[in-house]
Design an enzyme around this catalytic site. Structure first.
Site, PDB file in Angstrom:
ATOM      1  N   TYR A 143      -1.467   0.698  10.621  1.00  0.00           N
ATOM      2  CA  TYR A 143      -1.297   0.172   9.143  1.00  0.00           C
ATOM      3  C   TYR A 143       0.059   0.547   8.608  1.00  0.00           C
ATOM      4  O   TYR A 143       0.561  -0.170   7.715  1.00  0.00           O
ATOM      5  CB  TYR A 143      -2.583   0.835   8.520  1.00  0.00           C
ATOM      6  CG  TYR A 143      -2.803   0.195   7.194  1.00  0.00           C
ATOM      7  CD1 TYR A 143      -2.605  -1.335   7.052  1.00  0.00           C
ATOM      8  CD2 TYR A 143      -3.042   0.716   6.185  1.00  0.00           C
ATOM      9  CE1 TYR A 143      -3.206  -1.932   5.755  1.00  0.00           C
ATOM     10  CE2 TYR A 143      -3.085   0.528   4.984  1.00  0.00           C
ATOM     11  CZ  TYR A 143      -3.253  -1.084   4.651  1.00  0.00           C
ATOM     12  OH  TYR A 143      -3.610  -1.629   3.294  1.00  0.00           O
ATOM     13  N   SER A 202       0.649  -1.194  -0.032  1.00  0.00           N
ATOM     14  CA  SER A 202      -0.039  -0.017   0.014  1.00  0.00           C
ATOM     15  C   SER A 202       0.909   1.182  -0.125  1.00  0.00           C
ATOM     16  O   SER A 202       2.058   1.186   0.434  1.00  0.00           O
ATOM     17  CB  SER A 202      -0.655  -0.035   1.286  1.00  0.00           C
ATOM     18  OG  SER A 202      -1.671   1.266   1.560  1.00  0.00           O
TER      19      SER A 202
END
Length: 256
Positions: free
Chosen positions: A154, A141
């Site tokens: 995250y 990501s």
């Protein structure tokens, strides 16, 4: 299964979103695919739709990964063995700042994004080396490239996965195993933000509000498929893919 196909892939996170779209994209191009996810009902429906082989498994559990390896070995034995491992499984929980973040959420994110990826790679790396033309593609990501407020857990997990990817490429080049990273920005999926925000549908919808054309799972799946279908001597080390409206992590164009 497609008879006499020479391309054999394992795809994790296949029950929804980018993982399911990747299975569809590969099958449409004649790949043999073992689709992996925890939710057997969704996986079986995808298998019925696409002709992929469903293998329900939780990649964070050692016994499940061992069973997955055995099933894949059996499924691909007549086709020359697995040559491509695509790690899509992952996810986020929470948007709390570091000072008040849930340790349990952080542990879950590290377990799924980093250790789950590690376990799947370790399960299949000997066969990829033996094959002589192996590929590992890890979906990370842009959260693994740039940190942002409320995203530390995250960020930490995806930064870790990104580092794993880079070290693996250095270690496996001598075995002709190419290692690819695809790092998407904003992708409008049915579950990612819903899961991150604890099931709050209204809050999840606001993530994409006013964004004319966010990426869709199919967009990312097309990039994944393209990367693994290139000739073996070509390694796309890192592919960052964002919608045009997201010029950077801190700049997202929203229409009124």
């Amino acid at each position: 299964m497609v008879e006499n196909s020479s391309r054999n892939a394992v795809v994790t996170g296949a029950s929804s979103g980018i993982g399911a779209a990747t299975v569809r994209a590969l099958r449409a191009h004649g790949w043999n695919v073992v689709a992996v996810a925890r939710r057997a009902d969704r996986l079986l429906a995808l298998a019925a739709e696409t002709g992929a082989i469903a293998c329900p498994a939780d990649i964070s559990k050692d016994d499940d990964v061992a069973r997955l390896r055995s099933n894949v070995t059996d499924a691909f034995a007549q086709f020359g063995g697995v040559d491509t491992v695509i790690n899509i499984a992952g996810g986020a929980r929470g948007v709390d700042p570091v000072g008040s973040a849930s340790v349990q959420d952080w542990e879950w994110m590290y377990q799924v994004n980093v250790l789950g990826t590690l376990k799947v790679i370790q399960a299949f790396l000997p066969e990829l080396r033996a094959h002589g033309r192996g590929t590992v593609l890890n979906l990370t990501s842009t959260a693994g490239l740039v940190a942002y407020e409320g995203g530390a857990g995250y960020n930490a997990a995806k930064f870790g996965q990104h580092a794993l990817n880079n070290a693996l490429r250095l270690e496996e080049a001598e075995h002709n195993v190419r290692v690819i990273e695809v790092a998407p920005g904003l992708v409008h999926t049915e579950e990612f933000m819903l899961n991150r925000l604890g099931g709050d549908k209204e809050a999840a919808a606001k993530t994409y509000q006013g964004v004319a054309e966010p990426l869709l799972p199919e967009d990312v799946a097309d990039v994944v498929r393209y990367a693994v279908e290139l000739p073996q001597h070509i390694n796309l080390d890192q592919i960052v893919v964002r919608p045009v409206a997201q010029a950077a992590a801190h700049k997202l164009i929203r229409n009124p």
